[in-house]
Design a protein around this motif. Structure first.
Motif, PDB file in Angstrom:
ATOM      1  N   ARG A  20      26.398  69.625  -2.711  1.00 19.15           N
ATOM      2  CA  ARG A  20      27.368  69.627  -1.617  1.00 19.15           C
ATOM      3  C   ARG A  20      26.671  69.496  -0.273  1.00 19.15           C
ATOM      4  N   SER A  61      27.161  66.231   2.151  1.00 19.56           N
ATOM      5  CA  SER A  61      27.814  66.471   3.439  1.00 19.56           C
ATOM      6  C   SER A  61      26.908  66.170   4.618  1.00 19.56           C
ATOM      7  N   ASP A  96      24.476  68.194   5.483  1.00 17.09           N
ATOM      8  CA  ASP A  96      23.863  69.444   5.940  1.00 17.09           C
ATOM      9  C   ASP A  96      22.363  69.427   5.666  1.00 17.09           C
TER      10      ASP A  96
END
Length: 227
Positions: free
Chosen positions: A16, A20, A22
């Protein structure tokens, strides 16, 4: 409910973060100890998650450089859902262990030919589904790879291997049908000649060598196999 291995939970969160943005491409991740503390898992569990993400192309791990987030253009598109067991609602059935016995034994000729060894670690289990006895399960693998199998191991073969620190490159499924023998009927507390769905799963490493074979003989009522 089937448990989710801790390494899978960590793996999902890391994917994730990468998808994303990040964790940007080229980011050097902290060492395994720091990551394990951040995700609340053991260092061994974190190592399995990192190895899994490396195999999928999300991470680039090289001696002297550490662990870097890989270029996502190199990550293959997710494969189509694999064929698997499903119940009458279309969901993947969850099995739990009712009884289990771990042992080692000599291989029969067919097993010796498959694994190239005469000594096997074996796990024999009676499975339950929705509180009722639902099947008989047998897992075999070379004793040299894993000297003893855990009686509390996960039922899905891929999770059992991962929890043992092993990774399979492919799992081949073969499906057949049979009926219960007298001893099967006693073990499963069902009528004689009850229909069984037999799912044989063979896990192989990247060189195509067999790591383990699981044979599940499941009461067929309400079960199908497909995508």
């Amino acid at each position: 409910m089937a448990r989710t291995p801790l390494y899978k939970t960590a793996e999902t969160e890391m994917i994730r973060r990468i998808r994303s943005g990040d964790w940007a491409v080229g980011l050097r991740l902290p060492n395994e100890f720091v990551l394990a503390e951040e995700f609340g898992v053991s260092q061994g569990t974190m190592r399995r998650a990192l190895m899994s993400l490396e195999g999928m192309g999300y991470l680039d791990r090289k001696p002297g450089r550490g662990t870097l987030v890989a270029d996502q253009d190199s990550v293959a598109a997710p494969p189509a859902p694999a064929a698997c067991l499903r119940d009458i609602t279309g969901e993947v059935p969850a099995f739990e262990v009712f009884r289990a016995r771990a042992l080692t034994r000599g291989a029969d000729p067919a097993e010796a030919d498959l694994f190239g060894t005469n000594r096997l670690s074996v796990l024999e289990r009676t499975l339950r589904r929705d509180g009722a006895r639902a099947g008989l399960d047998s897992v075999i693998m070379p004793e040299a790879i894993l000297p003893a199998l855990d009686e509390d191991a996960a039922v899905p073969l891929e999770d059992l291997l991962a929890d043992s620190g092993l990774t399979s490159a492919a799992i081949e499924d073969q499906l057949s049908a049979t009926v219960t023998s007298m001893s099967d009927s006693v073990a499963l507390s069902c009528d004689r000649y009850t229909a069984l769905l037999v799912l044989t799963r063979t896990a192989r490493d990247r060189m195509g060598r067999p790591l383990a074979r699981q044979t599940m003989r499941l009461i067929a009522d309400g079960l199908t196999y497909g995508r």
